[in-house]
Design a protein around this motif. Sequence first.
Motif, PDB file in Angstrom:
ATOM      1  N   UNK A   6       0.840  -1.206   0.000  1.00  0.00           N
ATOM      2  CA  UNK A   6       0.000   0.000   0.000  1.00  0.00           C
ATOM      3  C   UNK A   6       0.874   1.254   0.000  1.00  0.00           C
ATOM      4  N   UNK A   7       1.890   1.253   0.874  1.00  0.00           N
ATOM      5  CA  UNK A   7       2.762   2.423   0.987  1.00  0.00           C
ATOM      6  C   UNK A   7       3.587   2.595  -0.280  1.00  0.00           C
ATOM      7  N   UNK A   8       4.105   1.502  -0.814  1.00  0.00           N
ATOM      8  CA  UNK A   8       4.905   1.583  -2.036  1.00  0.00           C
ATOM      9  C   UNK A   8       4.087   2.114  -3.215  1.00  0.00           C
ATOM     10  N   UNK A   9       2.801   1.772  -3.247  1.00  0.00           N
ATOM     11  CA  UNK A   9       1.953   2.236  -4.345  1.00  0.00           C
ATOM     12  C   UNK A   9       1.843   3.752  -4.360  1.00  0.00           C
ATOM     13  N   UNK A  10       1.803   4.368  -3.206  1.00  0.00           N
ATOM     14  CA  UNK A  10       1.738   5.829  -3.120  1.00  0.00           C
ATOM     15  C   UNK A  10       3.091   6.466  -2.896  1.00  0.00           C
ATOM     16  N   UNK A  25      -0.526   8.433  -8.202  1.00  0.00           N
ATOM     17  CA  UNK A  25       0.062   7.476  -7.277  1.00  0.00           C
ATOM     18  C   UNK A  25      -0.691   7.471  -5.948  1.00  0.00           C
ATOM     19  N   UNK A  26      -1.038   8.645  -5.444  1.00  0.00           N
ATOM     20  CA  UNK A  26      -1.796   8.731  -4.188  1.00  0.00           C
ATOM     21  C   UNK A  26      -3.185   8.129  -4.335  1.00  0.00           C
ATOM     22  N   UNK A  27      -3.815   8.394  -5.476  1.00  0.00           N
ATOM     23  CA  UNK A  27      -5.146   7.837  -5.730  1.00  0.00           C
ATOM     24  C   UNK A  27      -5.088   6.311  -5.810  1.00  0.00           C
ATOM     25  N   UNK A  28      -4.072   5.801  -6.499  1.00  0.00           N
ATOM     26  CA  UNK A  28      -3.923   4.348  -6.616  1.00  0.00           C
ATOM     27  C   UNK A  28      -3.701   3.710  -5.249  1.00  0.00           C
ATOM     28  N   UNK A  29      -2.886   4.363  -4.413  1.00  0.00           N
ATOM     29  CA  UNK A  29      -2.614   3.834  -3.078  1.00  0.00           C
ATOM     30  C   UNK A  29      -3.881   3.791  -2.231  1.00  0.00           C
ATOM     31  N   UNK A  48      -1.782   1.207 -12.848  1.00  0.00           N
ATOM     32  CA  UNK A  48      -1.487   2.373 -13.667  1.00  0.00           C
ATOM     33  C   UNK A  48      -0.883   3.506 -12.851  1.00  0.00           C
ATOM     34  N   UNK A  49      -1.396   3.721 -11.639  1.00  0.00           N
ATOM     35  CA  UNK A  49      -0.956   4.858 -10.839  1.00  0.00           C
ATOM     36  C   UNK A  49       0.307   4.613 -10.033  1.00  0.00           C
ATOM     37  N   UNK A  50       0.613   3.365  -9.719  1.00  0.00           N
ATOM     38  CA  UNK A  50       1.785   3.071  -8.904  1.00  0.00           C
ATOM     39  C   UNK A  50       3.067   3.302  -9.686  1.00  0.00           C
ATOM     40  N   UNK A  51       4.184   3.589  -8.990  1.00  0.00           N
ATOM     41  CA  UNK A  51       5.477   3.608  -9.684  1.00  0.00           C
ATOM     42  C   UNK A  51       5.691   2.274 -10.400  1.00  0.00           C
TER      43      UNK A  51
END
Length: 512
Positions: A156-160, A168-172, A250-253
């Motif tokens: 979860x944290x890595x996604x944002x 990225x924040x939205x994906x997290x 899509x949103x994550x790094x």
Amino acid sequence: MRVFDFATHGSYWVALLPEVILSLAAMVILMRDAFVRTGTASGGDGGDGRMSVDSLVTLYSIAGALIASLWLSDASGPPDAMIALDGFRVAADVILLGGGLLVVSLSRDYLSREGLRSPEFHALTLMALVGMMVLVAARDLILLFVGLELMSISVYVLTGFVRNNPRSSEASLKYFIVGAFASAFVVYGIALLYGATGTTRLATAAEMIAAGPAAGGGLLLVAGIGLFLIGFAFKIAAVPFHMWAPDAYEGAPTPVTSLMATGVKAAAFIALLRVLTVDLGGAADVWRSAVWWLAILTMIVPNLVALAQEDVKRMLAYSSVAHAGYLLVGVVAASELGRSASLFYLAAYTVVTAGSFAIVFHVAGKGDRNQRVQDYRGLGWRRPLLGAALFIFLLSLAGFPPTAGFVGKLYLLRAAVDAGETALAVTLVLTSLIAYYYYLRVVWKMYFEAAPEDARTPAPAKPGFNLVIGTCVALILLAGLFPGRIIDRARNALADPQPGNVAARISNPPAP
């Protein structure tokens, strides 16, 4: 052979040695970041020197954990132990740690390019790997949940991780909300399974289920398995519980997307495979039809939706969902062949997906701006080696010979036919044919459409990046051309009955 009786705490520490190594490495990275101030100011990437040390500590710790896992390959313990000591766990650890090595090796350029903090990234990646390995090693439902949550929270944290990127924040946030929802199903399912069997130990629960419906809890057992299956269906992104995956991917790094598509999916799937086909094998009548429908829907729906995708990461996200459907075919088969086919396919999928996402983030450039299908026009001529590698990865994902993806699908197909699941076998073939379109569409753009004059040409890849990509290509081709030894290893990993299929041993006791 090393025998663990788990009579002392020391036995547990040794049995969890790979996880201990990774945990200590994560602590070292965080302590170094807290007490050794070098490089740029807080909030930067810490400088190339800092990044090199973090990367090396992470890579060496993963390699050490891999050696420790192989060292435990000839270990055994009591059937009702909380921690598995068998070939299944070793095979799972090799897949997870191999995927972790690839993701970490390929992420360094991304972190440097985007100016991201290296210590937190590597520490969280290591803790996610610890959670994955605990999840696949757990022989107790409580320990299984601990591993699941440790993996999930880290991801979860890595996604944002890209804090200044709204996507990225939205994906997290989406991933966290859906993940918490799935965890609630898993917890409730565990509670009902405990109510049905009177234990959280999976081997003991298998004995209770094999003893008959009365001992197995009847309605509580059915409800518990159903909720447990729903929770894990979210984690592996099976249809209709997959809607979070495209947005999160899509949103994550992109390196985190690679970790989600390989490690997270592999760990959750391996845990589900063991629990359903081994420990709850005696209750196959309860879960088989539900998993059958999950497999059918997960093969059909995402392949159709992927046809319309213009974003390459989103297309690969739907592709990842479809591959979960192929893997569920091995679960429905519920045989040694089905389990070994799933392990082989997971290993091949892990390598090819890590390589594919690495090329995607390299082509996308800073800020992941160039990740549409149109951005791949002429790539095969502008960057021939990069285009050739992506071409081989896409062929493997589609299931073309002579790649590992083709052998894996063929192996799953055989497992389905042997189990009498003709409809699943036909669906696997037809949906693979549909997938050819969106995979080969990217190939067409790379080689048969010219790039516009103002198109950005990807920067030349660094030698380390090329080495890892070349290794992935070699593994995919070697596994496709010479799959026999890998398949034999997968079968041998599942031949060890410890902790094994307790239900089968009760139903078919050895002759006196």
